[in-house]
Design a protein around this motif. Structure first.
Motif, PDB file in Angstrom:
ATOM      1  N   GLU A  34      72.418 -37.775 -40.800  1.00  0.00           N
ATOM      2  CA  GLU A  34      71.357 -36.847 -41.182  1.00  0.00           C
ATOM      3  C   GLU A  34      71.031 -37.036 -42.665  1.00  0.00           C
ATOM      4  OE1 GLU A  34      69.760 -34.664 -39.159  1.00  0.00           O
ATOM      5  OE2 GLU A  34      70.907 -35.701 -37.585  1.00  0.00           O
ATOM      6  N   PRO A  35      69.835 -36.619 -43.075  1.00  0.00           N
ATOM      7  CA  PRO A  35      69.530 -36.678 -44.508  1.00  0.00           C
ATOM      8  C   PRO A  35      70.613 -35.981 -45.340  1.00  0.00           C
ATOM      9  CG  PRO A  35      67.550 -36.191 -43.280  1.00  0.00           C
ATOM     10  CD  PRO A  35      68.678 -36.194 -42.285  1.00  0.00           C
ATOM     11  N   GLY A  36      71.090 -36.645 -46.366  1.00  0.00           N
ATOM     12  CA  GLY A  36      72.077 -36.053 -47.260  1.00  0.00           C
ATOM     13  C   GLY A  36      73.519 -36.271 -46.855  1.00  0.00           C
ATOM     14  N   GLU A  37      73.739 -36.814 -45.666  1.00  0.00           N
ATOM     15  CA  GLU A  37      75.106 -36.942 -45.151  1.00  0.00           C
ATOM     16  C   GLU A  37      75.913 -37.986 -45.923  1.00  0.00           C
ATOM     17  OE1 GLU A  37      74.994 -36.996 -40.858  1.00  0.00           O
ATOM     18  OE2 GLU A  37      77.075 -37.706 -40.752  1.00  0.00           O
ATOM     19  N   VAL A  38      75.288 -39.108 -46.236  1.00  0.00           N
ATOM     20  CA  VAL A  38      75.993 -40.140 -47.012  1.00  0.00           C
ATOM     21  C   VAL A  38      76.291 -39.615 -48.414  1.00  0.00           C
ATOM     22  CG1 VAL A  38      75.822 -42.465 -47.997  1.00  0.00           C
ATOM     23  CG2 VAL A  38      74.963 -42.031 -45.691  1.00  0.00           C
ATOM     24  N   ARG A  39      75.303 -38.990 -49.019  1.00  0.00           N
ATOM     25  CA  ARG A  39      75.475 -38.448 -50.364  1.00  0.00           C
ATOM     26  C   ARG A  39      76.624 -37.443 -50.398  1.00  0.00           C
ATOM     27  NH1 ARG A  39      70.208 -37.049 -51.577  1.00  0.00           N
ATOM     28  NH2 ARG A  39      70.619 -35.061 -50.574  1.00  0.00           N
TER      29      ARG A  39
END
Lengths: 477, 477
Positions: A34-39
């Motif tokens: 999901e957006p932001g998951e890696v960060r």
């Protein structure tokens, strides 16, 4: 890090890469994050202490890989084939390992001269005359900005050396089609022309190729209005449907008016390695600049974008600087690639092409391209022959634009918003599943699905599996 | 090439690189080839047959290495430290091996989000506030073109969306100094301003820093003439002498007039990792854009150029495209780096920074930078104290500009053309010998030699050896 530490870590990394490429077909094609998951999986602040290589390698698997859309996966049919052949990867590794600096011929003569030779080999391999001289840019977008600046400077008689574009009395105009890659409009804007001065010329409603008569008319109208036609961008294989603008007819018009003609063959340039495809850019010898990306279908890892011009002295007049701290005794006898593009510094990109051509060999590359053309033809035939399925554009190369148009309870074909919803629905189901990946585009105001065939590992079997998946997913609504 | 073939060749290549780096100090620093020599050693036509990896590796040694100027060599004191730390090389290899594609968040979420986090780590490590948001460009030259386009669009109220720069009634002007990097004038020209609209502001005769009063005056004059001051480029560590423009005083002037302020700290940005150096860019928080290259002194292999802005929505308004074929469900929730610069496609560059910071560790990087500052101070002291030698500019960091001025038979110091001949003579002897390499520049119309200290392997011992070589070579006339 010492060379001995590097040796140890490097061997582990090579094994990691080889294993990764071996198991790539087992990974989901589209990144599953999901957006932001890696960060969120990364520390917000930099680490105070140095770390072990093994910890980093573990984090590659834990944090990075789940966030990668696997464009080397044989079931990747999205955007375009972004092949990173392992032969070219070796060339890239050699470049990284040597740590050379390309800011002038003197800073690395090999970098400059191998780039000259590789651009010339590629010129020969695509059947171009020796009037063309090439360099390697990062992307075709950058090549297009360069071409638009060249066009601006030719039409404005090197206004950059004086009072600039503002001092040119009449508006400079640029011509393309709405099918042209988004980087064309961006380049026109970045070069300062202004979007109002970009003309989208009428296309053939089926082939979506530029209509030369419409181009001629638009130029005449601009001339009559006191404008200065400065550039035409001719797409050989436009992004959406691989539309082929008629280069020869357009070149005739361009040369009649002294207009800069840039040929954008970013994706389709790879096809020009095949003699049987070269009719698709018939007339290219009359263009002023030409860009295509071996880092797409051909498979020399990104960033390998070829940019050719015929008038090198003019290119250098527009792009050159000659600062004191870069002068050397070799000036005048050698090529200074810093004067061929925007950046001063460059990587040793030519190694990628050299390794790719020598290790894979041109015959194997050609055979693979022909395999992909065959697969695309086969796939388009299946789709065209199936009830409720449509092929929406010609298939000159390896991209097939399709839509599933089921009938409603009254036997009426789905249309409008409902059709869009259906298209994005079945596409989304496949992409989300990770089993295959395709990307959509808009044609005549409605979503269609582009099936771009040509990943190095994609065989007929994978295309057959895709066709099964498509029918299954589209039938689930 | 199969993953198993790659594994085998990759291990051989890693050993080749480790050996190469181990023996680098034994190689001549400057490439020993004549113009055309590398090209002549390569076949003029592409090979018809595929080749063995061992043959390619042998050709690396035979053809390529002799044509490389060894910027990783401890006796390299030319241009700037172009360190390619082996830790960052591993990150680059991981990037190549994975073969990812960066054209949108969806095409590789990890690529986008690691780049966000690395730019933020680097922001913290250089003491910048969280008002800054960064991306990685190929070079500071490209960052500067981007900054000039941003400035043009702010001053012209997004003329790119309408009739373009040509429709702006008054000339847009740009301010810098003659010390600024050549890429500044190039960027001004490429962005369409025209060279006539670039003002080189008076410098302090010794520090060669921009004189803020002269800047204020030039702006007033342009305003009085009806021009529109659009951009100021402030050099923090200009190329020739590492001149430091006074950022704070310049920023005050810029903000008074709403002029875009771009800070070019391409080389000197690495020094901002050291808290004790940050006074050198005091005032940077008031700038609009900022670029510096970890691929220089800090040592994250080229191409790693950081570009920060404060107004991201404006950046995206200028640089964005939103083509249908790249739309996805994540739009609006994620960063699309294609809208932060010129190229659409990008490599996974953030891995280089991640590997470098984690494997070497920030403390070791800082210690190395401090070592280089100490070495430069020591070297400048030796030169200043030696008879007939001169240090020609302040030494705020690691670059020392020197000249040897012997006396003639009448006891008169050499001057004019004779001095230039002497300078280029002894410099040429050293560079040709391969024992060390330095590059010259021009100050006040005369050649001087820049000694740029800071290669990863350069210790005090190497600087001492250089000083001996210099005295020997200069005494040979």
């Amino acid at each position: 890090m010492t060379p001995e530490d590097f040796r140890k870590a490097g061997h582990a990394l090579i094994d990691w890469i080889a294993d990764y490429r071996q198991r790539i077909a087992e990974l989901p094609v589209r990144a599953q994050v999901e957006p932001g998951e890696v960060r969120a999986a990364l520390p917000a602040a930099p680490p105070a202490e140095a770390d072990q290589f093994s910890a980093l390698l573990a984090d590659l698997d834990r944090v990075i890989v789940p966030g990668v859309t696997q464009v080397q996966h044989p079931m990747h049919f999205g955007w375009f084939p972004a092949n990173a052949s392992l032969a070219s990867v070796l060339g890239d590794i050699a470049s990284s390992g040597m740590g050379t600096l390309g800011i002038s011929w003197e800073s690395c003569p090999s970098l400059t001269e191998l780039e000259e030779v590789m651009c010339d080999w590629m010129r020969q391999l695509t059947g171009l005359s020796d009037a063309w001289h090439g360099t390697i840019h990062d992307t075709a977008s950058t090549a297009c900005v360069t071409a638009m600046i060249l066009a601006r400077e030719r039409a404005s008689r090197l206004s950059k050396n004086g009072a600039g574009l503002q001092a040119v009395a009449a508006p400079l105009t640029v011509y393309s089609t709405a099918q042209a890659h988004s980087s064309i409009a961006k380049a026109v804007q970045l070069a300062g022309f202004g979007n109002d001065n970009l003309r989208f010329i009428e296309e053939d409603p089926y082939t979506r190729a530029m209509q030369p008569q419409a181009l001629a008319l638009a130029i005449e109208q601009d001339l009559a209005a006191g404008h200065i036609p400065a550039a035409i961008v001719c797409s050989v294989g436009a992004t959406g449907t691989t539309a082929m603008d008629p280069v020869e007819a357009i070149a005739t018009i361009a040369s009649r008016h002294g207009i800069w003609l840039h040929v954008d063959a970013a994706m389709a340039g790879s096809a020009m390695l095949l003699p049987e495809c070269r009719h698709l850019w018939q007339g290219v010898e009359q263009a002023d600049s030409l860009a295509w990306n071996p880092h797409k279908w051909m498979g020399t890892i990104l960033d390998t974008a070829l940019f050719y011009v015929r008038d090198v002295p003019f290119l250098e007049r527009v792009m050159s600087t000659n600062p004191a701290y870069l002068r050397s005794a070799a000036d005048g006898q050698v090529t200074q690639y810093r004067d061929w593009g925007i950046p001063l510094g460059r990587r040793f990109r030519a190694l990628k092409l050299w390794f790719h051509l020598r290790l894979d060999g041109i015959e194997a590359i050609l055979a693979r391209l022909r395999r992909d053309l065959e697969n695309a033809r086969w796939f388009a035939e299946q789709v065209a022959a199936a009830p409720d399925w449509e092929v929406l554009a010609p298939v000159p190369l390896q991209t097939v634009c399709i839509r599933h148009v089921p009938k409603d309870a009254l036997g009426k074909p789905l249309a409008g918003e409902a059709l869009d919803k259906h298209t994005l629905g079945w596409l989304g189901r496949i992409n989300t599943s990770g089993a295959a990946f395709m990307s959509p585009t808009v044609l005549d105001g409605r979503w269609v699905v582009r099936v771009s065939i040509g990943v190095e590992d994609t065989t007929r079997e994978h295309v057959e599996r895709l066709w099964e998946l498509l029918q299954l997913a589209a039938g689930q609504d």
